[in-house]
Design a protein around this motif. Structure first.
Motif, mmCIF file in Angstrom:
data_model
loop_
_atom_site.group_PDB
_atom_site.id
_atom_site.type_symbol
_atom_site.label_atom_id
_atom_site.label_comp_id
_atom_site.label_asym_id
_atom_site.label_seq_id
_atom_site.Cartn_x
_atom_site.Cartn_y
_atom_site.Cartn_z
ATOM 1 N N ALA A 286 0.827 -1.213 0.000
ATOM 2 C CA ALA A 286 0.000 0.000 0.000
ATOM 3 C C ALA A 286 0.856 1.254 0.000
ATOM 4 O O ALA A 286 1.926 1.295 0.602
ATOM 5 C CB ALA A 286 -0.913 0.003 1.226
ATOM 6 N N ALA A 287 0.353 2.281 -0.669
ATOM 7 C CA ALA A 287 1.039 3.574 -0.683
ATOM 8 C C ALA A 287 0.484 4.514 0.382
ATOM 9 O O ALA A 287 1.199 5.356 0.916
ATOM 10 C CB ALA A 287 0.909 4.223 -2.060
ATOM 11 N N VAL A 288 -0.818 4.400 0.677
ATOM 12 C CA VAL A 288 -1.452 5.237 1.699
ATOM 13 C C VAL A 288 -2.416 4.372 2.497
ATOM 14 O O VAL A 288 -2.875 3.328 2.025
ATOM 15 C CB VAL A 288 -2.226 6.435 1.087
ATOM 16 N N MET A 289 -2.729 4.808 3.710
ATOM 17 C CA MET A 289 -3.728 4.100 4.524
ATOM 18 C C MET A 289 -4.295 5.061 5.556
ATOM 19 O O MET A 289 -3.592 5.938 6.082
ATOM 20 C CB MET A 289 -3.125 2.862 5.183
ATOM 21 N N SER A 290 -5.575 4.901 5.852
ATOM 22 C CA SER A 290 -6.236 5.816 6.773
ATOM 23 C C SER A 290 -5.679 5.698 8.185
ATOM 24 O O SER A 290 -5.652 6.693 8.929
ATOM 25 C CB SER A 290 -7.745 5.553 6.788
ATOM 26 N N TYR A 291 -5.224 4.517 8.567
ATOM 27 C CA TYR A 291 -4.692 4.333 9.920
ATOM 28 C C TYR A 291 -3.530 5.285 10.189
ATOM 29 O O TYR A 291 -3.409 5.842 11.282
ATOM 30 C CB TYR A 291 -4.248 2.888 10.121
ATOM 31 N N ALA A 292 -2.683 5.485 9.166
ATOM 32 C CA ALA A 292 -1.539 6.382 9.323
ATOM 33 C C ALA A 292 -1.970 7.829 9.500
ATOM 34 O O ALA A 292 -1.200 8.659 9.981
ATOM 35 C CB ALA A 292 -0.606 6.253 8.121
ATOM 36 N N SER A 293 -3.220 8.145 9.118
ATOM 37 C CA SER A 293 -3.750 9.503 9.288
ATOM 38 C C SER A 293 -4.527 9.656 10.584
ATOM 39 O O SER A 293 -5.160 10.689 10.816
ATOM 40 C CB SER A 293 -4.659 9.861 8.106
ATOM 41 N N GLY A 294 -4.522 8.621 11.423
ATOM 42 C CA GLY A 294 -5.204 8.701 12.702
ATOM 43 C C GLY A 294 -6.683 8.399 12.657
ATOM 44 O O GLY A 294 -7.405 8.655 13.628
ATOM 45 N N ILE A 295 -7.161 7.842 11.547
ATOM 46 C CA ILE A 295 -8.577 7.514 11.422
ATOM 47 C C ILE A 295 -8.886 6.215 12.162
ATOM 48 O O ILE A 295 -8.191 5.213 11.996
ATOM 49 C CB ILE A 295 -8.984 7.377 9.946
ATOM 50 N N LYS A 296 -9.938 6.227 12.967
ATOM 51 C CA LYS A 296 -10.408 5.024 13.640
ATOM 52 C C LYS A 296 -11.696 4.576 12.965
ATOM 53 O O LYS A 296 -12.721 5.253 13.062
ATOM 54 C CB LYS A 296 -10.638 5.294 15.128
ATOM 55 N N THR A 297 -11.634 3.461 12.268
ATOM 56 C CA THR A 297 -12.800 2.987 11.535
ATOM 57 C C THR A 297 -13.799 2.332 12.481
ATOM 58 O O THR A 297 -13.467 1.938 13.592
ATOM 59 C CB THR A 297 -12.388 1.988 10.448
ATOM 60 N N ALA A 298 -15.053 2.213 12.002
ATOM 61 C CA ALA A 298 -16.121 1.630 12.804
ATOM 62 C C ALA A 298 -16.973 0.720 11.928
ATOM 63 O O ALA A 298 -17.005 0.859 10.698
ATOM 64 C CB ALA A 298 -16.982 2.737 13.409
ATOM 65 N N SER A 299 -17.650 -0.203 12.581
ATOM 66 C CA SER A 299 -18.552 -1.089 11.852
ATOM 67 C C SER A 299 -19.553 -0.263 11.057
ATOM 68 O O SER A 299 -20.137 0.697 11.576
ATOM 69 C CB SER A 299 -19.282 -2.004 12.836
#
Length: 332
Positions: A286-299
């Motif tokens: 992967a080149a980018v990912m939301s986790y690296a931006s501090g995003i906490k995903t939810a169901s």
């Protein structure tokens, strides 16, 4: 040339060639799966593109309707899912190396020695593209699962109750079939959501293997032929229909530390990966990912990955699944 696998209303399977405007599919004659198509191309000693040209029919079906009805399948699959190996590599793009290193910093502090993640990324920069006919530096590698872990485009991505988190990884996937003599053939490329548990991974790098044992999604379209040197796309997360995170990604060999040929060599050099008739899906990182931006995903969050070279976007919604509790083993 791009292909799509789908089901007819009666449950039978077809393969369609995507029309120039991307709205319709031209069903291929006498072709029920991409696996059958690839096997025929090997047997007839011809390229898949040439065989598709021979089999492309004149009728069309509504591609958008197939997607709405949930009848589009992953670009390749195997009637024996255990013979479809899903694997991948990381640290092939600057973004993934930075994100992995950030986990190390959070655990050990800013004054820690350079992490193994950055070391292996630098090794790739120095020796991951050795040139034609040469062997370069060995990449990272991980096992994701077998064919049962691949969900179709539009299907739900399950987040196990034991998972600490679940987040997308927008990647390009190489898809392969081993011929009757065990020689590997590349069928084509597709978009993929590698979907991992980065919180578990961040606790200890040795938990990487555990963090990867999750479902994933591939598709909806199979790109036949060469991968463009540069693939430009977008990765998004939608919550209740609203985009909560979006970032452009750049992939393809122009933006990777390893050549695809080098990655393929280190995967298929193992005889167990050259078993005749097996399919392989290999995520290229992967080149980018939301986790690296501090995003906490939810169901309920929906992932969307799109790149012009691959046609329609790959969409999947993450859904929590019930806790199975303690798994016990019975003595026979």
């Amino acid at each position: 040339m791009r292909l799509v696998q789908y089901r007819m209303p009666d449950g039978s399977r077809r393969v369609g060639r995507v029309s120039e405007d991307g709205s319709r599919l031209h069903p291929l004659d006498k072709t029920g799966s991409v696996l059958e198509l690839a096997e025929a191309a090997i047997a007839e000693d011809m390229s898949i593109a040439s065989l598709v040209e021979k089999r492309t029919g004149t009728t069309t079906v509504d591609y958008n309707e197939l997607l709405r009805d949930g009848r589009v399948l992953a670009p390749v699959d195997h009637p024996e899912p255990a013979r479809f190996l899903v694997t991948g590599t990381g640290l092939t793009h600057t973004g993934s190396a930075a994100a992995r290193n950030q986990m190390h910093v959070l655990t050990h502090g800013d004054g820690a020695e350079e992490s193994d993640s950055l070391k292996i990324f630098r090794m790739g920069l120095e020796g991951g593209k050795p040139g034609a006919g040469k062997i370069g530096i060995q990449p990272e590698w991980f096992f994701k699962g077998v064919g049962t872990c691949v969900v179709s485009p539009g299907a739900e991505l399950p987040m196990p109750a034991f998972a600490k988190a679940g987040a997308e990884e927008a990647e390009i996937v190489g898809l392969y079939l081993n011929g009757p003599d065990g020689h590997p053939y590349r069928i084509g490329y597709a978009l993929g959501n590698e979907y991992s548990d980065h919180v578990t991974e961040g606790e200890n790098y040795l938990y990487l293997a555990h963090s990867k044992l999750r479902s994933c999604s591939i598709g909806p379209e199979l790109l036949i032929g060469d991968l463009p040197e540069e693939v430009r796309g977008h990765s998004r997360i939608l919550r209740d229909g609203t985009v909560i995170w979006e970032q452009e990604f750049l992939s393809g060999e122009a933006h990777m530390s390893h050549s695809i040929a080098n990655l393929e060599h280190f995967h298929f050099r193992y005889p167990m990966h050259r078993r005749a008739g097996d399919l392989h899906a290999y995520f290229f990182g992967a080149a980018v990912m939301s986790y690296a931006s501090g995003i906490k995903t939810a169901s309920g969050d929906e992932y969307e990955i799109q790149a012009q070279a691959f046609g329609k976007p790959l969409r999947n919604r993450m859904v929590s699944v019930p806790d199975e509790g303690l798994v016990t083993v019975t003595q026979l």
